[in-house]
Design an enzyme around this catalytic site. Structure first.
Site, PDB file in Angstrom:
ATOM      1  CG  HIS A 250      -0.501   0.111   2.527  1.00  0.00           C
ATOM      2  ND1 HIS A 250      -0.294   1.331   3.130  1.00  0.00           N
ATOM      3  CD2 HIS A 250      -0.149  -0.815   3.439  1.00  0.00           C
ATOM      4  CE1 HIS A 250       0.142   1.124   4.375  1.00  0.00           C
ATOM      5  NE2 HIS A 250       0.245  -0.154   4.588  1.00  0.00           N
ATOM      6  CG  ASP A 262       1.987   0.701   8.114  1.00  0.00           C
ATOM      7  OD1 ASP A 262       1.722   0.293   6.979  1.00  0.00           O
ATOM      8  OD2 ASP A 262       1.168   0.710   9.050  1.00  0.00           O
ATOM      9  CD  GLU A 293      -3.161  -1.784   4.739  1.00  0.00           C
ATOM     10  OE1 GLU A 293      -3.079  -2.883   5.289  1.00  0.00           O
ATOM     11  OE2 GLU A 293      -2.945  -0.716   5.342  1.00  0.00           O
ATOM     12  CD  GLU A 294      -2.229   1.888   7.276  1.00  0.00           C
ATOM     13  OE1 GLU A 294      -2.953   1.246   8.059  1.00  0.00           O
ATOM     14  OE2 GLU A 294      -0.990   1.768   7.244  1.00  0.00           O
ATOM     15  CG  ASP A 322       1.395  -3.501   5.147  1.00  0.00           C
ATOM     16  OD1 ASP A 322       2.023  -2.489   5.520  1.00  0.00           O
ATOM     17  OD2 ASP A 322       0.185  -3.660   5.382  1.00  0.00           O
ATOM     18  CG  HIS A 396      -1.021   2.587  12.340  1.00  0.00           C
ATOM     19  ND1 HIS A 396      -2.226   1.944  12.310  1.00  0.00           N
ATOM     20  CD2 HIS A 396      -0.370   2.202  11.207  1.00  0.00           C
ATOM     21  CE1 HIS A 396      -2.310   1.206  11.210  1.00  0.00           C
ATOM     22  NE2 HIS A 396      -1.186   1.338  10.528  1.00  0.00           N
TER      23      HIS A 396
END
Ligand SMILES: [Zn+2]
Length: 430
Positions: A250, A262, A293-294, A322, A396
């Protein structure tokens, strides 16, 4: 990688072939290196470019933002420059934004956003004032039996999707849902409900915040969901027909940070593969750079859905990348991926690696669902790594930057990917 559910880790199953490096391979001539080697310098160049984009565009590259648009431009520029045929695919998507930071008071404490709590993607907006009511992990409707309308449901993290808890809480009459979550000490990681417009404000709250049944909760979420579009990038090289070896990852980040491990790490790997294959492709190879994607694997699902049966059948294999440069990495191959592909990756990976059960936590799942053999590489998110510390403490979060990427691990993962794709393309060309 999305965090709607805890990752289940496979046993530590060190593998019989774990020690196999190239020199130990009985048939090294069967495993050709990529046309020219992938370098750390090349990988870092892409990561630095993505980080510059995030810095210039408000600290993120999430789908629907200027940072994502710039990421698409960067990737298409590198791919075209390396001689690949590039297609940009429009992807309809529910775009979710927080207009301002949420506020949350529990009992007598006013909590601090990001450090103590964070609103997950696709949470509804709302202003809520009511008593907290514990509801186990919220994965079953019965967990909410003690709840009265007007309560704020309060659940553990559990092992189900956030949307499931949200639906259960709403049906039980809750006005909002608070979900306990563990943190790396650097803040509450971005999570997503993965489903838009469930109609309930939701908040992820640090596990060690003192919160008791009956505490008064005051929560304000100022977020908006709009219908919009984002874009996948698909690049191909080699023959125009016949079976194709595919890899993807992604291109978007979470709204909470620049997304350099990420998934800048997967994107940098794919772009370096593109550069090394550019002049002399080993066969038909396709690369996918997925949007959204997230928020719930939006781009890869759209791509697979729009393929005809015949087009699906021509995809011989799909490798997913990923998070492949985690700072406290445990390099792993998907244990629930296709076995022959897993064996190939294991054979090519220079050093011991583990296995990880990924379920449907990333973009491979759309391919797997339609019968494409999938596998992938992964170096870890919040799972404990060496020294008991999280494999990526910046998962994240705003600190998911180039400074935190393990370049050595990333280089090994990228070289493994290039060799695997070269080998797969060569096999299918026969
Ligand atoms: Zn992620």
């Amino acid at each position: 990688r999305i965090a709607a559910r805890l990752l289940l880790l496979a046993g530590l199953a060190a593998l019989a072939l774990a020690a196999g490096c190239d020199s130990d391979d009985p048939k090294p001539e069967r495993l050709p290196p990529p046309p020219r080697p992938i370098t750390e310098r090349g990988l870092v160049e892409h990561l630095a470019a993505l980080e510059r984009i995030a810095v210039a565009e408000g600290g993120e590259r999430a789908a629907g933002t200027p940072g994502y648009t710039a990421s698409v431009q960067y990737a298409t520029g590198v791919l075209r420059g390396a001689g690949w045929r590039v297609r940009v695919q429009e992807v309809p998507m529910a775009l979710w934004r927080e207009r301002s930071l949420a506020t949350l008071t529990v009992g007598a404490s006013t909590l601090e956003p990001i450090r103590d709590f964070r609103v997950p993607g696709y949470s509804a907006a709302g202003r809520v004032d009511g008593p907290l009511r514990a509801a186990d992990d919220g994965c079953q409707a019965a967990d909410f039996e003690g709840l009265s309308p007007g309560n704020v449901a309060f659940t553990g993290f559990g092992n189900c999707f956030l949307w499931r808890k949200t639906v259960n809480a709403r049906r039980a009459g809750a006005t909002a849902l608070a979900v306990q979550t563990s943190t790396s000490g650097r803040g509450v990681a971005f999570a997503t409900l993965a489903v838009a417009r469930l109609g309930l404000p939701v908040v992820m709250m640090r596990k060690d915040v003192a919160a008791r049944d009956g505490d008064r909760v005051q929560l304000t979420v100022n977020a908006v969901t709009t219908a919009g579009t984002t874009r996948n990038v698909i690049a191909e090289i080699g023959p125009a027909s016949g079976p194709v070896a595919m890899a993807g990852g992604h291109l978007d980040s979470v709204p909470a940070g620049p997304g350099i491990n990420d998934n800048g790490s997967g994107v940098a790997t794919l772009l370096e593969v593109a550069r090394t294959f550019g002049p002399r492709p080993p066969g038909r190879v396709r690369l996918g750079f997925w949007a959204g994607e997230e928020e719930g694997l939006v781009g890869s699902r759209r791509y697979v859905r729009e393929l005809s049966e015949d087009e699906r059948r021509t995809i011989a294999t799909y490798l997913n990348l990923d998070m492949v440069g985690s700072p406290n990495a445990v390099p792993a191959i998907y244990s629930d991926g296709e076995r022959a592909l897993g064996r190939l990756l294991r054979k090519l990976y220079p050093g011991p690696e583990r296995e990880v059960l990924t379920g449907n936590r990333s973009d491979h799942s759309a391919f797997e669902r339609v019968g494409v053999p999938v596998n992938g590489l992964y170096t870890g998110a919040t799972e404990p790594g060496p020294g008991g510390r999280p494999r990526d403490p910046c998962y994240h979060l705003p600190c998911d930057t180039l400074a935190h990427v393990d370049r050595d691990v990333l280089l090994r993962m990228a070289r493994t990917t290039a060799r695997a794709l070269a080998e797969l393309a060569r096999r299918q060309a026969k």
